[in-house]
Design a protein around this motif. Structure first.
Motif, PDB file in Angstrom:
ATOM      1  N   LEU A 459      37.297  49.077  22.682  1.00 32.26           N
ATOM      2  CA  LEU A 459      37.662  49.384  24.206  1.00 32.26           C
ATOM      3  C   LEU A 459      38.300  48.614  24.712  1.00 32.26           C
ATOM      4  O   LEU A 459      39.261  48.731  25.517  1.00 32.26           O
ATOM      5  N   ALA A 460      38.139  47.296  24.453  1.00 36.16           N
ATOM      6  CA  ALA A 460      38.817  45.609  24.917  1.00 36.16           C
ATOM      7  C   ALA A 460      40.239  45.150  23.642  1.00 36.16           C
ATOM      8  O   ALA A 460      39.905  44.854  22.481  1.00 36.16           O
ATOM      9  N   ASP A 461      41.622  44.800  24.388  1.00 37.37           N
ATOM     10  CA  ASP A 461      42.107  43.919  23.290  1.00 37.37           C
ATOM     11  C   ASP A 461      41.428  42.233  23.657  1.00 37.37           C
ATOM     12  O   ASP A 461      41.411  41.737  24.847  1.00 37.37           O
ATOM     13  N   ALA A 462      41.183  42.225  22.242  1.00 32.30           N
ATOM     14  CA  ALA A 462      40.959  40.412  21.953  1.00 32.30           C
ATOM     15  C   ALA A 462      41.519  39.333  22.753  1.00 32.30           C
ATOM     16  O   ALA A 462      40.727  38.986  23.154  1.00 32.30           O
ATOM     17  N   GLU A 463      43.417  39.979  22.685  1.00 36.59           N
ATOM     18  CA  GLU A 463      44.033  38.917  23.303  1.00 36.59           C
ATOM     19  C   GLU A 463      43.816  39.114  24.684  1.00 36.59           C
ATOM     20  O   GLU A 463      45.026  37.666  24.707  1.00 36.59           O
ATOM     21  N   LYS A 464      43.538  40.105  25.335  1.00 40.17           N
ATOM     22  CA  LYS A 464      43.746  40.384  26.649  1.00 40.17           C
ATOM     23  C   LYS A 464      42.300  39.838  28.172  1.00 40.17           C
ATOM     24  O   LYS A 464      42.301  41.211  28.277  1.00 40.17           O
ATOM     25  N   LEU A 465      41.564  38.750  27.353  1.00 38.95           N
ATOM     26  CA  LEU A 465      40.014  39.413  27.957  1.00 38.95           C
ATOM     27  C   LEU A 465      40.390  37.979  28.973  1.00 38.95           C
ATOM     28  O   LEU A 465      40.477  37.356  29.053  1.00 38.95           O
ATOM     29  N   VAL A 466      39.513  38.540  30.220  1.00 36.60           N
ATOM     30  CA  VAL A 466      39.976  37.969  31.823  1.00 36.60           C
ATOM     31  C   VAL A 466      38.127  37.777  32.172  1.00 36.60           C
ATOM     32  O   VAL A 466      37.546  39.082  31.976  1.00 36.60           O
ATOM     33  N   LEU A 467      37.908  36.438  32.635  1.00 36.96           N
ATOM     34  CA  LEU A 467      36.714  36.537  32.601  1.00 36.96           C
ATOM     35  C   LEU A 467      36.713  35.723  34.342  1.00 36.96           C
ATOM     36  O   LEU A 467      37.312  35.705  34.737  1.00 36.96           O
ATOM     37  N   ALA A 468      36.054  37.531  35.054  1.00 35.73           N
ATOM     38  CA  ALA A 468      36.347  37.164  36.724  1.00 35.73           C
ATOM     39  C   ALA A 468      35.163  37.381  37.292  1.00 35.73           C
ATOM     40  O   ALA A 468      34.124  37.515  36.825  1.00 35.73           O
ATOM     41  N   GLY A 491      40.810  33.449  33.466  1.00 33.68           N
ATOM     42  CA  GLY A 491      39.237  32.958  34.307  1.00 33.68           C
ATOM     43  C   GLY A 491      39.946  32.997  36.086  1.00 33.68           C
ATOM     44  O   GLY A 491      40.918  32.898  35.940  1.00 33.68           O
ATOM     45  N   LEU A 492      39.441  33.974  35.962  1.00 32.30           N
ATOM     46  CA  LEU A 492      39.868  34.126  37.502  1.00 32.30           C
ATOM     47  C   LEU A 492      38.322  33.564  38.861  1.00 32.30           C
ATOM     48  O   LEU A 492      37.413  34.733  38.234  1.00 32.30           O
ATOM     49  N   ALA A 493      38.111  32.990  39.551  1.00 37.10           N
ATOM     50  CA  ALA A 493      36.730  32.320  40.117  1.00 37.10           C
ATOM     51  C   ALA A 493      36.922  32.031  41.607  1.00 37.10           C
ATOM     52  O   ALA A 493      38.079  31.491  41.595  1.00 37.10           O
ATOM     53  N   ALA A 494      36.406  32.771  42.205  1.00 37.28           N
ATOM     54  CA  ALA A 494      35.957  33.604  43.916  1.00 37.28           C
ATOM     55  C   ALA A 494      35.469  32.336  43.805  1.00 37.28           C
ATOM     56  O   ALA A 494      33.401  32.470  43.736  1.00 37.28           O
ATOM     57  N   PHE A 603      47.852  37.124  39.427  1.00 39.85           N
ATOM     58  CA  PHE A 603      48.273  36.114  38.887  1.00 39.85           C
ATOM     59  C   PHE A 603      47.782  36.397  36.934  1.00 39.85           C
ATOM     60  O   PHE A 603      48.559  35.514  35.545  1.00 39.85           O
ATOM     61  N   ALA A 604      47.301  37.829  36.760  1.00 37.28           N
ATOM     62  CA  ALA A 604      46.910  38.070  35.475  1.00 37.28           C
ATOM     63  C   ALA A 604      48.369  38.728  34.775  1.00 37.28           C
ATOM     64  O   ALA A 604      47.852  38.267  33.864  1.00 37.28           O
ATOM     65  N   ARG A 605      49.425  39.493  35.596  1.00 35.33           N
ATOM     66  CA  ARG A 605      50.361  39.625  35.339  1.00 35.33           C
ATOM     67  C   ARG A 605      51.718  38.486  34.733  1.00 35.33           C
ATOM     68  O   ARG A 605      51.930  39.222  33.611  1.00 35.33           O
ATOM     69  N   ARG A 606      51.411  37.711  35.492  1.00 34.29           N
ATOM     70  CA  ARG A 606      52.569  36.781  34.969  1.00 34.29           C
ATOM     71  C   ARG A 606      52.309  35.830  33.735  1.00 34.29           C
ATOM     72  O   ARG A 606      52.411  35.757  32.990  1.00 34.29           O
TER      73      ARG A 606
END
Length: 609
Positions: A459-468, A491-494, A603-606
């Motif tokens: 399912l997931a690309d190991a090089e493109k994992l986002v923790l949010a 990482g995206l922390a709100a 941020f994720a795109r960049r």
């Protein structure tokens, strides 16, 4: 939706579909006055900000009740439907007073708002119950006084009937106003409340405390007094069989009636208006449904038909019909009735659909972990860049319900994984209570197990994992970036906790009590536990770019502790960005919510490409 199930990235007028989901008018389940059922109160974002609205169902007239820059969502109708109480804080700081205005508004300029209890100073709210004679029972919480509860009679000064340093709250007021049900944690465990029923003068009628006399502490909660004059039965929730389920307690007669409703998962309930039956809200494995149950009979619960998905709220009307707020991950929310009608349909464009969720079960260190997965609606089979969207709480859980945030990531080609880690509700008391003392670290063990599944399954690309995540999810994001630095690309922390010790000292009193329960004491009493659970401890290990958003008026995850964490990132020269906005624990302004998601997507795109 298109015939092949995909969702277009943009409409013909170039407004992204994901933005349309946020802007689409929404309404909450209308609350109705007990003695005037044609008068209702609901929340809507119709103006672009979530505010309270009055609805005269007989005439069809609707009126906006509140109009504040940062929105309003806390409101209550008086039983006779003549007035609306709403909570007035400052820019989302949750510290304020109850205001009151007539149901039909004021004459001339303004809406005739006035303080509902002029003798009470501002505080954090701790419950509210309003009687038929105009008497109100108001719960308050402050750093100085802990929890206090006052009885306020029309034309009289408030009278304090309860005070304690630990957290407590108003549960309900009986139909005739002679009994008040309180939830309290005087025993020091903020996760498991005990109950006390008192008279309006504060004298005790009866106590019910499941935290005593056993090796495990069990919680109780107030669900409501019977809605019938002279009926002293109180519907409560208990955990005596390892999950939430209802029971009837008569504090005057001293009797307990075990309902033993044979449904898996957690079971809640509320009374039908005549007190003859219970409307059962049943949650199991991230879905929910409704049942009718008649206590005191041999009849089994009868299913109230609802579509597959999640019921976010339900109420039985005087005519016996049931109204409920329903959605699924693919279908936007709607207020429906068992008559088949849509109860309240806001004007304007409807929210575009998204993709359904898939259920995944993963073996983890503490048992099987339930996760919900959404894949991009495209021919590609993966692996995808993947966002692990971690829910807040921690005593909460992700469900098969509509969420504009995850849907936005799916629209942009990401898979989204939501994990109901240990600490989540809906999977039994043992699962919810499992995170004590190793706070944060236990949840991340479960997230790591699901992460491994996501990569190994393709399912997931190991090089493109986002923790949010936001709130507790934001806390787990920062903690995970430091304790699992090689696992996450971003990482995206709100509204997060970054510095647990400073957060404890600055947060509202009720959350201090919760932290003492989770960690076993204060930072001075158990410094090693706070250190082990604080993202600040591991900030030097963070490798991934970090994006943080925070409300400057947030009483739950206060801004000073966020700044402490950011300062450490700066000192290291770590790649990070911070967005601060003028609100509290999140925003009730639609365009502000869109801005925050847009900044995260950018941020994720960049940084991921």
């Amino acid at each position: 939706m298109r015939a092949n199930g995909s969702v277009p990235a943009q409409t013909t007028d170039s407004v992204p579909v994901w933005e349309q989901r946020f802007r689409a008018p929404r309404v909450s389940l209308p609350d109705w006055a007990e003695d005037a059922p044609d008068r209702a109160l609901f929340v809507s974002n119709a103006t672009g900000t979530y505010e309270l609205y009055a609805w005269d169902r007989a005439s069809g007239d609707q009126r906006q009740v509140t109009d504040r820059p940062n929105g309003t969502t806390d409101g209550v109708l008086t039983p006779d439907g003549e007035a609306i109480w709403w909570f007035d804080d400052t820019d989302g700081d949750e510290f304020g007073v109850w205001m009151r205005q007539p149901f039909h508004g004021g004459g001339g300029e303004g809406t005739a708002d006035m303080p509902a209890a002029p003798g009470l100073a501002p505080s954090y709210p701790a419950g509210l119950a309003i009687g038929r004679d105009g008497t109100a029972v108001i719960g308050r919480s402050t750093d100085e006084d802990g929890t206090t509860i006052h009885v306020v009679r029309p034309g009289s000064a408030p009278v304090e009937i309860y005070r304690h340093r630990e957290s407590a709250g108003v549960g309900d007021l009986s139909h005739d106003g002679t009994l008040i049900a309180l939830e309290h944690t005087e025993h020091g465990d903020a996760m498991h409340s005990a109950l006390r029923v008192v008279r309006p003068d504060g004298t005790t009628v009866a106590e019910l405390d499941d935290t005593k006399g056993g090796t495990e502490e069990l919680g109780l909660t107030v669900l409501g007094f019977a809605p019938v004059a002279g009926d002293t039965r109180l519907l409560i929730g208990h955990q005596r069989r390892g999950r939430w389920e209802p029971m009837i307690w008569d504090p005057v007669a001293g009797t307990e009636t075990d309902l033993a409703i044979d449904l898996p998962g957690d079971v809640g309930a509320e009374w039908y208006p005549d007190g003859s039956a219970l409307l059962i809200a049943h949650g199991f494995e991230a879905r929910s449904d409704l049942w009718r149950f008649e206590p005191g009979t041999d009849a089994a619960p009868v299913r109230v038909e609802t579509p597959a998905g999640s019921v976010s709220g339900a109420t039985a009307r005087p005519d016996g019909t049931v109204e409920y707020l329903w959605s699924s991950a693919a279908q936007p929310p709607v207020v429906r009735s068992t008559t088949g009608a849509v109860v309240l349909d806001p004007p304007g464009a409807k929210a575009p659909e998204s993709v359904p969720v898939e259920d995944v079960w993963v073996d983890g260190p503490g048992g099987r972990i339930h996760a919900l997965v959404q894949r991009p609606a495209s021919p590609a089979q993966g692996p995808f860049p993947t966002v692990f969207e971690i829910h807040g709480g921690p005593t909460w859980h992700d469900s098969d319900e509509f969420a504009s945030g995850p849907a936005a990531w799916v629209d942009h080609g990401y898979a989204v994984v939501r994990v109901n880690y240990r600490g989540s509700t809906g999977y039994g008391r043992a699962w919810t209570d499992a995170l004590k003392h190793r706070v944060g670290l236990i949840e991340l063990e479960d997230i790591a197990a699901v992460r491994q599944w996501a990569v190994e399954s393709g399912l997931a690309d190991a090089e493109k994992l986002v923790l949010a995540g936001g709130s507790w999810g934001g806390y787990l994001t920062l903690l995970g970036l430091g304790t699992q630095p090689d696992d996450w690309a971003l990482g995206l922390a709100a509204v997060p906790v970054g510095d647990y010790v400073t957060a404890y000292h600055d947060e509202m009193e009720a959350l201090k009590a919760m932290d003492r329960t989770l960690l076993g004491g204060t930072p001075e009493e158990v410094p090693e536990r706070f250190e082990a659970s604080s993202p600040l401890t591991y900030v030097d290990a963070v490798k991934a770019p970090v994006y943080i958003s925070a409300g400057v008026n947030d009483p739950r995850c206060p801004i000073r502790q966020v700044e402490n964490y950011v300062d450490r990132l700066k000192d290291r020269g770590a790649l990070h960005e911070v967005y601060r906005y003028d609100a509290g624990h999140g925003s009730l302004v639609v365009e502000e919510r869109i801005k925050q998601v847009r900044l995260e997507l950018d941020f994720a795109r960049r940084h991921l490409g």
